[in-house]
Design a protein around this motif. Structure first.
Motif, PDB file in Angstrom:
ATOM      1  N   UNK A   9     -11.747  -8.460   2.219  1.00  0.00           N
ATOM      2  CA  UNK A   9     -10.952  -7.514   1.433  1.00  0.00           C
ATOM      3  C   UNK A   9      -9.499  -7.953   1.468  1.00  0.00           C
ATOM      4  N   UNK A  10      -8.877  -7.943   0.309  1.00  0.00           N
ATOM      5  CA  UNK A  10      -7.441  -8.216   0.175  1.00  0.00           C
ATOM      6  C   UNK A  10      -6.841  -7.061  -0.611  1.00  0.00           C
ATOM      7  N   UNK A  11      -5.803  -6.439  -0.041  1.00  0.00           N
ATOM      8  CA  UNK A  11      -5.049  -5.379  -0.730  1.00  0.00           C
ATOM      9  C   UNK A  11      -3.591  -5.829  -0.824  1.00  0.00           C
ATOM     10  N   UNK A  12      -3.106  -6.012  -2.054  1.00  0.00           N
ATOM     11  CA  UNK A  12      -1.747  -6.535  -2.252  1.00  0.00           C
ATOM     12  C   UNK A  12      -1.136  -5.899  -3.501  1.00  0.00           C
ATOM     13  N   UNK A  13       0.175  -6.059  -3.624  1.00  0.00           N
ATOM     14  CA  UNK A  13       0.894  -5.519  -4.778  1.00  0.00           C
ATOM     15  C   UNK A  13       0.760  -6.466  -5.959  1.00  0.00           C
ATOM     16  N   UNK A  14       0.703  -5.875  -7.173  1.00  0.00           N
ATOM     17  CA  UNK A  14       0.670  -6.680  -8.392  1.00  0.00           C
ATOM     18  C   UNK A  14       1.143  -5.803  -9.549  1.00  0.00           C
ATOM     19  N   UNK A  15       2.211  -6.244 -10.206  1.00  0.00           N
ATOM     20  CA  UNK A  15       2.782  -5.539 -11.373  1.00  0.00           C
ATOM     21  C   UNK A  15       3.108  -4.087 -11.047  1.00  0.00           C
ATOM     22  N   UNK A  17       0.830  -1.193   0.000  1.00  0.00           N
ATOM     23  CA  UNK A  17       0.000   0.000   0.000  1.00  0.00           C
ATOM     24  C   UNK A  17       0.873   1.254   0.000  1.00  0.00           C
ATOM     25  N   UNK A  18       1.898   1.264   0.855  1.00  0.00           N
ATOM     26  CA  UNK A  18       2.764   2.446   0.944  1.00  0.00           C
ATOM     27  C   UNK A  18       3.557   2.656  -0.339  1.00  0.00           C
ATOM     28  N   UNK A  19       4.040   1.560  -0.925  1.00  0.00           N
ATOM     29  CA  UNK A  19       4.892   1.677  -2.114  1.00  0.00           C
ATOM     30  C   UNK A  19       4.111   2.016  -3.370  1.00  0.00           C
ATOM     31  N   UNK A  20       2.814   1.859  -3.350  1.00  0.00           N
ATOM     32  CA  UNK A  20       2.040   2.094  -4.577  1.00  0.00           C
ATOM     33  C   UNK A  20       2.034   3.567  -4.977  1.00  0.00           C
ATOM     34  N   UNK A  21       2.046   4.480  -4.000  1.00  0.00           N
ATOM     35  CA  UNK A  21       2.023   5.905  -4.313  1.00  0.00           C
ATOM     36  C   UNK A  21       0.716   6.380  -4.915  1.00  0.00           C
TER      37      UNK A  21
END
Length: 476
Positions: A394-400, A361-365
């Motif tokens: 709810x799932x919040x995760x990094x992708x691409x 979440x933090x790295x997404x900007x």
């Protein structure tokens, strides 16, 4: 019952009314016959009781002395009475069951066993005119001075009572048949007259070619009944169809006002969603003013929530504002969302599954405002769809290099109209909310995509949001 469907309504209703009258008449007749039977049973039991008690008083001493001639004489005189003629046969036996005398000595000889006469006899309380036989058999004890000194067997003729019952049944059948016939004819005529407006309405709807025509005022029933309201409603519909062309012609001129209405609805919708959680935070501050950590946490929630409301209003009303203040999404935003939906989760007793990757979440900007709107709208819709004691996740995760949100819920699948709002770009159909269409517009403005799946009784909405270019450069 397929044969019943083609019958006109003007015939169906009288038939149903006649059937109901037959049912009511049958039930009423049964009640009348039951009451008559109870009265007859009470009368025959009272007569038999008086007969037995009278004979017990008169014959008690005679039976103790075994005075056969006096017993016979008493029975003969009792048989000559008015109601005594109902007694076809009366026999008196001593305490050993041996017959002392009978009104018909040839049929019941002296010193014979009274059990041979009383094979089908019943006690006094069980005496009833059941219609099986015109003669009832009674066997009762002969009591004198408080003790049984013998037995009395009597046969009663109830043929007149059975005849009375048959006549009552015949009168009931004839009366019901006449009443049902007359009422059915009257009901048929009355219903045909009452259904005239419906017939006129059906004719106007089926025989109209081209432009629909209104029902003439002369054919509308007077008053404010259901049929009159139906005719007026149809005329109103015809007027509405006639006005539709004019409304479509003026639609282009009103497009700006419609867009303004949608904007106002979206703004009110998005402001109203988090208000429950914010009001809950103010209640928490009032309830725990002496706990600084609780007050601080609630104040932070209020600050972030109010900033979110400010972002919503700015994003909705001022999309092209110069140098807008943009706050980057952080893990606290998802904690706020979790708190904001908690009242709905508690109200519906939902099982909430929550998984947020803080680093992703933090790295997404990504800006916080649109993501909060997207997540809050989808979660509130998921809670409503899951229903009582359902499951929401709810799932919040990094992708691409970006951020992916997966919102899941049990319950009924999304209806076609809701899917069109979430996945399509066509015009909105009347009714329904604006939240799903706003989710699509926000995701599209952020170059994101939305996916939908329904598997094993669960609905999954996937929102993939790419990271802004500035964030990608910082990561590199």
């Amino acid at each position: 019952m397929n044969w019943f469907a083609p019958i006109p309504l003007s015939i169906k209703l009288p038939l149903l009314a006649a059937a109901m009258m037959v049912l009511v008449g049958t039930v009423a007749s049964q009640q009348v016959l039951r009451s008559l039977a109870q009265v007859q049973d009470a009368r025959i039991q009272e007569l038999a009781r008086m007969h037995v008690e009278g004979l017990s008083v008169a014959l008690g001493p005679l039976v103790l002395r075994h005075d056969i001639w006096e017993v016979y004489d008493t029975l003969d005189r009792a048989a000559q009475g008015g109601e005594g003629r109902r007694m076809v046969l009366t026999a008196v036996a001593d305490e050993r069951g041996r017959v002392l005398a009978a009104t018909d000595p040839r049929r019941v000889p002296i010193d014979s066993d009274i059990a041979a006469l009383s094979g089908d006899a019943v006690a006094l309380d069980g005496l009833t005119v059941d219609g099986a036989s015109p003669v009832l058999s009674l066997l009762a004890p002969l009591s004198y001075q408080g003790r049984a000194v013998g037995q009395i067997a009597t046969e009663l003729d109830v043929s007149d009572l059975l005849t009375e019952r048959r006549k009552a049944l015949l009168y009931l059948i004839m009366g019901n048949a006449i009443a049902i016939g007359l009422l059915s004819v009257a009901g048929f005529l009355a219903i045909r007259k009452m259904l005239n407006p419906v017939t006129s309405l059906a004719r106007q709807m089926t025989e109209t070619h081209g432009k629909p025509r209104s029902i003439p005022a002369s054919e509308i029933p007077p008053g404010d009944g259901e049929l009159a309201q139906l005719a007026r409603t149809y005329n109103a519909m015809v007027d509405a169809v006639a006005a539709k062309t004019e409304a479509e012609r003026r639609l282009a001129e009103r497009e700006r006002f419609v867009a303004l209405g949608r904007l106002s609805s979206s703004l009110a919708h998005e402001i109203n969603n988090p208000l429950g959680g914010l009001l809950n935070a103010t209640d928490t501050i009032r309830s725990y003013p002496d706990r600084p950590e609780v007050v601080r946490q609630s104040a932070d929630l209020l600050d972030r929530g109010l900033r979110h409301l400010r972002d919503v209003t700015r994003a909705t009303l001022d999309q092209n504002r110069v140098d807008p203040e943009i706050r980057v999404l952080g893990p606290d935003d998802f904690e706020d969302i979790k708190l904001l939906i908690q009242p709905e989760v508690s109200r519906l007793a939902l099982d909430l599954s929550w998984s947020v990757d803080p680093a992703a979440v933090t790295a997404s900007g990504i800006p916080a405002g649109p993501v909060r709107q997207i997540a809050l709208n989808l979660l509130l819709n998921a809670c409503a769809a899951a229903g009582k004691e359902g499951r929401v996740g709810l799932i919040a995760c990094a992708m691409d290099g970006g951020l992916t949100l997966r919102i899941t819920n049990t319950g009924a699948a999304m209806p076609r109209a809701a899917l069109d709002r979430l996945l399509g770009d066509g015009p909105l159909t009347p009714g329904g909310g604006v939240g799903l269409r706003l989710v699509r517009e926000l995701a599209r403005k952020m170059a994101g995509t939305i996916g939908h799946a329904n598997e094993n009784g669960a609905t999954r909405i996937t929102v993939s949001l790419p990271a802004p270019m500035e964030a990608r450069d910082a990561q590199e």
